[in-house]
Write a protein that holds these residues in place. Sequence first.
Motif, PDB file in Angstrom:
ATOM      1  N   MET A   1      54.598  48.502  36.444  1.00 16.80           N
ATOM      2  CA  MET A   1      53.337  47.965  35.947  1.00 16.80           C
ATOM      3  C   MET A   1      52.235  49.011  36.052  1.00 16.80           C
ATOM      4  O   MET A   1      52.191  49.791  36.995  1.00 16.80           O
ATOM      5  CB  MET A   1      52.954  46.726  36.777  1.00 16.80           C
ATOM      6  CG  MET A   1      52.111  45.741  36.004  1.00 16.80           C
ATOM      7  SD  MET A   1      51.672  44.294  37.032  1.00 16.80           S
ATOM      8  CE  MET A   1      50.311  44.927  37.981  1.00 16.80           C
ATOM      9  N   LYS A   2      51.374  48.984  35.068  1.00 18.00           N
ATOM     10  CA  LYS A   2      50.247  49.929  35.067  1.00 18.00           C
ATOM     11  C   LYS A   2      49.292  49.617  36.216  1.00 18.00           C
ATOM     12  O   LYS A   2      49.065  48.448  36.525  1.00 18.00           O
ATOM     13  CB  LYS A   2      49.488  49.776  33.756  1.00 18.00           C
ATOM     14  CG  LYS A   2      49.524  51.020  32.909  1.00 18.00           C
ATOM     15  CD  LYS A   2      48.693  50.771  31.667  1.00 18.00           C
ATOM     16  CE  LYS A   2      48.344  52.052  30.983  1.00 18.00           C
ATOM     17  NZ  LYS A   2      47.530  51.828  29.798  1.00 18.00           N
ATOM     18  N   ARG A   3      48.771  50.649  36.819  1.00 14.29           N
ATOM     19  CA  ARG A   3      47.782  50.386  37.871  1.00 14.29           C
ATOM     20  C   ARG A   3      46.517  49.817  37.249  1.00 14.29           C
ATOM     21  O   ARG A   3      46.215  50.063  36.090  1.00 14.29           O
ATOM     22  CB  ARG A   3      47.444  51.697  38.597  1.00 14.29           C
ATOM     23  CG  ARG A   3      48.492  52.091  39.626  1.00 14.29           C
ATOM     24  CD  ARG A   3      48.098  53.387  40.289  1.00 14.29           C
ATOM     25  NE  ARG A   3      47.854  54.427  39.298  1.00 14.29           N
ATOM     26  CZ  ARG A   3      47.215  55.564  39.558  1.00 14.29           C
ATOM     27  NH1 ARG A   3      46.756  55.803  40.757  1.00 14.29           N
ATOM     28  NH2 ARG A   3      47.031  56.461  38.609  1.00 14.29           N
ATOM     29  N   LYS A   4      45.774  49.054  38.053  1.00 13.30           N
ATOM     30  CA  LYS A   4      44.544  48.440  37.531  1.00 13.30           C
ATOM     31  C   LYS A   4      43.493  49.499  37.247  1.00 13.30           C
ATOM     32  O   LYS A   4      43.439  50.534  37.917  1.00 13.30           O
ATOM     33  CB  LYS A   4      43.989  47.450  38.554  1.00 13.30           C
ATOM     34  CG  LYS A   4      44.808  46.182  38.657  1.00 13.30           C
ATOM     35  CD  LYS A   4      44.167  45.255  39.671  1.00 13.30           C
ATOM     36  CE  LYS A   4      45.079  44.093  40.008  1.00 13.30           C
ATOM     37  NZ  LYS A   4      44.688  43.444  41.256  1.00 13.30           N
ATOM     38  N   LYS A  89      35.683  49.094  30.492  1.00 15.09           N
ATOM     39  CA  LYS A  89      36.910  48.375  30.129  1.00 15.09           C
ATOM     40  C   LYS A  89      37.671  47.889  31.362  1.00 15.09           C
ATOM     41  O   LYS A  89      38.699  47.240  31.237  1.00 15.09           O
ATOM     42  CB  LYS A  89      37.833  49.314  29.333  1.00 15.09           C
ATOM     43  CG  LYS A  89      37.291  49.703  27.968  1.00 15.09           C
ATOM     44  CD  LYS A  89      37.709  48.684  26.918  1.00 15.09           C
ATOM     45  CE  LYS A  89      37.176  49.010  25.545  1.00 15.09           C
ATOM     46  NZ  LYS A  89      35.715  48.887  25.456  1.00 15.09           N
ATOM     47  N   GLY A  90      37.196  48.247  32.536  1.00 17.47           N
ATOM     48  CA  GLY A  90      37.968  48.039  33.762  1.00 17.47           C
ATOM     49  C   GLY A  90      38.268  46.595  34.125  1.00 17.47           C
ATOM     50  O   GLY A  90      37.591  45.676  33.676  1.00 17.47           O
ATOM     51  N   ALA A 118      37.556  38.058  45.853  1.00 24.78           N
ATOM     52  CA  ALA A 118      36.127  37.993  45.523  1.00 24.78           C
ATOM     53  C   ALA A 118      35.928  38.443  44.078  1.00 24.78           C
ATOM     54  O   ALA A 118      36.585  39.368  43.617  1.00 24.78           O
ATOM     55  CB  ALA A 118      35.326  38.886  46.462  1.00 24.78           C
ATOM     56  N   GLN A 119      35.043  37.749  43.378  1.00 24.08           N
ATOM     57  CA  GLN A 119      34.796  38.125  41.978  1.00 24.08           C
ATOM     58  C   GLN A 119      33.544  38.964  41.828  1.00 24.08           C
ATOM     59  O   GLN A 119      33.367  39.680  40.855  1.00 24.08           O
ATOM     60  CB  GLN A 119      34.695  36.867  41.117  1.00 24.08           C
ATOM     61  CG  GLN A 119      36.041  36.162  40.996  1.00 24.08           C
ATOM     62  CD  GLN A 119      35.897  34.732  40.532  1.00 24.08           C
ATOM     63  OE1 GLN A 119      35.189  33.957  41.144  1.00 24.08           O
ATOM     64  NE2 GLN A 119      36.562  34.383  39.455  1.00 24.08           N
ATOM     65  N   ILE A 120      32.655  38.820  42.791  1.00 28.99           N
ATOM     66  CA  ILE A 120      31.470  39.681  42.831  1.00 28.99           C
ATOM     67  C   ILE A 120      31.354  40.180  44.269  1.00 28.99           C
ATOM     68  O   ILE A 120      31.432  39.388  45.200  1.00 28.99           O
ATOM     69  CB  ILE A 120      30.187  38.897  42.492  1.00 28.99           C
ATOM     70  CG1 ILE A 120      30.291  38.272  41.099  1.00 28.99           C
ATOM     71  CG2 ILE A 120      28.959  39.778  42.603  1.00 28.99           C
ATOM     72  CD1 ILE A 120      29.153  37.318  40.764  1.00 28.99           C
ATOM     73  N   VAL A 121      31.226  41.478  44.433  1.00 32.44           N
ATOM     74  CA  VAL A 121      30.985  41.993  45.782  1.00 32.44           C
ATOM     75  C   VAL A 121      29.650  42.738  45.754  1.00 32.44           C
ATOM     76  O   VAL A 121      29.480  43.690  44.997  1.00 32.44           O
ATOM     77  CB  VAL A 121      32.103  42.932  46.261  1.00 32.44           C
ATOM     78  CG1 VAL A 121      31.868  43.318  47.709  1.00 32.44           C
ATOM     79  CG2 VAL A 121      33.467  42.275  46.097  1.00 32.44           C
ATOM     80  N   ASP A 162      34.162  41.481  38.846  1.00 31.80           N
ATOM     81  CA  ASP A 162      35.472  41.275  38.258  1.00 31.80           C
ATOM     82  C   ASP A 162      35.340  41.210  36.738  1.00 31.80           C
ATOM     83  O   ASP A 162      34.277  40.878  36.207  1.00 31.80           O
ATOM     84  CB  ASP A 162      36.051  39.954  38.800  1.00 31.80           C
ATOM     85  CG  ASP A 162      37.428  39.681  38.247  1.00 31.80           C
ATOM     86  OD1 ASP A 162      38.358  40.405  38.643  1.00 31.80           O
ATOM     87  OD2 ASP A 162      37.574  38.754  37.412  1.00 31.80           O
ATOM     88  N   ARG A 163      36.416  41.494  36.018  1.00 31.40           N
ATOM     89  CA  ARG A 163      36.388  41.455  34.553  1.00 31.40           C
ATOM     90  C   ARG A 163      35.827  40.130  34.017  1.00 31.40           C
ATOM     91  O   ARG A 163      35.043  40.096  33.081  1.00 31.40           O
ATOM     92  CB  ARG A 163      37.821  41.712  34.043  1.00 31.40           C
ATOM     93  CG  ARG A 163      38.139  41.474  32.611  1.00 31.40           C
ATOM     94  CD  ARG A 163      37.315  42.177  31.563  1.00 31.40           C
ATOM     95  NE  ARG A 163      36.865  43.523  31.819  1.00 31.40           N
ATOM     96  CZ  ARG A 163      35.833  44.087  31.179  1.00 31.40           C
ATOM     97  NH1 ARG A 163      35.153  43.427  30.284  1.00 31.40           N
ATOM     98  NH2 ARG A 163      35.474  45.309  31.446  1.00 31.40           N
ATOM     99  N   SER A 164      36.209  39.012  34.657  1.00 29.77           N
ATOM    100  CA  SER A 164      35.743  37.713  34.154  1.00 29.77           C
ATOM    101  C   SER A 164      34.227  37.600  34.250  1.00 29.77           C
ATOM    102  O   SER A 164      33.578  37.002  33.394  1.00 29.77           O
ATOM    103  CB  SER A 164      36.412  36.571  34.925  1.00 29.77           C
ATOM    104  OG  SER A 164      36.248  36.765  36.309  1.00 29.77           O
ATOM    105  N   VAL A 165      33.643  38.200  35.284  1.00 20.23           N
ATOM    106  CA  VAL A 165      32.190  38.164  35.444  1.00 20.23           C
ATOM    107  C   VAL A 165      31.525  39.052  34.387  1.00 20.23           C
ATOM    108  O   VAL A 165      30.531  38.673  33.763  1.00 20.23           O
ATOM    109  CB  VAL A 165      31.788  38.634  36.863  1.00 20.23           C
ATOM    110  CG1 VAL A 165      30.280  38.604  37.031  1.00 20.23           C
ATOM    111  CG2 VAL A 165      32.473  37.781  37.915  1.00 20.23           C
TER     112      VAL A 165
END
Length: 319
Positions: A1-4, A89-90, A118-121, A162-165
């Motif tokens: 799998m590709k790294r994030k 794009k991350g 966590a979605q926001i740090v 996070d991407r969703s945010v």
Amino acid sequence: MKRKLVSIVTPVFNEEAGVGKFLDSQLLPELLKLNYRTELIIVNDGSQDKTLTIINKCKLQKKIKTKIITFSKNFGKEIALSAGLKFAKGDAVIMIDADGQHPVSVIEKMLKKWEKGAQIVTAVRKHNTTKHRLGSKLYYAMMKMLGNKNIVVGAMDFRLLDRSVVDEFNKFTERNRLARGLIDWLGFKQEYIVVETNGRLSGKPSYNFGMLMSLAGDSLVSSTRTPLLIFGWIGIFITVVSLIMGLFILIQQYIMGDPLHLDWSGAVAMSVFVSFLVGLVLISQSMTALYISQIHAESKGRPLYIIDKKKSKGIGRAF
Ligand code: UDP
Ligand code: MG
């Protein structure tokens, strides 16, 4: 799998003195340590000095995928951050200042918290080292008083999203914006890291006291209606008190023939009447202001709700 993929977003404005050092001596070694794919998005916010030439020469670009977005003029840090978030794009995006005040060592800690859900740090300043210490204290005190209870004192723009945010953030259409205010409005699972901020590498902060005040004013106006209500309440208070006073004078003096021997002059009656009118004016002004604030809120066209996750189970089609 590709790294994030992790995107780093950095706004720069006239940072010729320190940006080279920040990119090559601070950010680069830190990013090379990480077990992620990384990309750097530099938003050059209309710098008029040699910032761009220096960025183009730095060695970080040879090691890390770098996008440089140069504005036609200075639009301000908030807009620069918004542009950076659009281009990132991350799977996670980290916003960091280019003046060295945000310690890069925190990046790794942010990513750990992100991996744990966590979605926001958000980095929170431990000691307020800025010149505007008093100003920012006053600002936070005022925001808290006016009903923004969940505002965190010292929370900075140094954040991981996070991407969703980021996807939700990119939907905002309002022009007058404070990135961190909008991010907080979105909700999501937010965690904090207390950090000791550094001094600026060099140069001086481009926000002067006046600009900070206007930023504070903007964020106040866009986030709370309490000031409008306060004047309405003052108006109601004045109206009620002067109405009672007026009735008292009318009955005591003119109807009952002054049994208490107060012998108030016509000027007293007059000033009570004027106060009554002032109260009415305040109430009607506050009403108008509330209507305008509704229009203001509507015209921002914010989404009605933000969805965190969608899931469908069982037979049938997913969304
Ligand atoms: N910045 C920007 N546009 C501006 C002002 C600042 O992109 O109009 C950048 C600046 O280069 C730095 C970051 O925003 O990377 C923070 O700016 P500054 O240090 O002036 O603000 P402070 O640290 O006082 O919040
Ligand atoms: Mg700074």
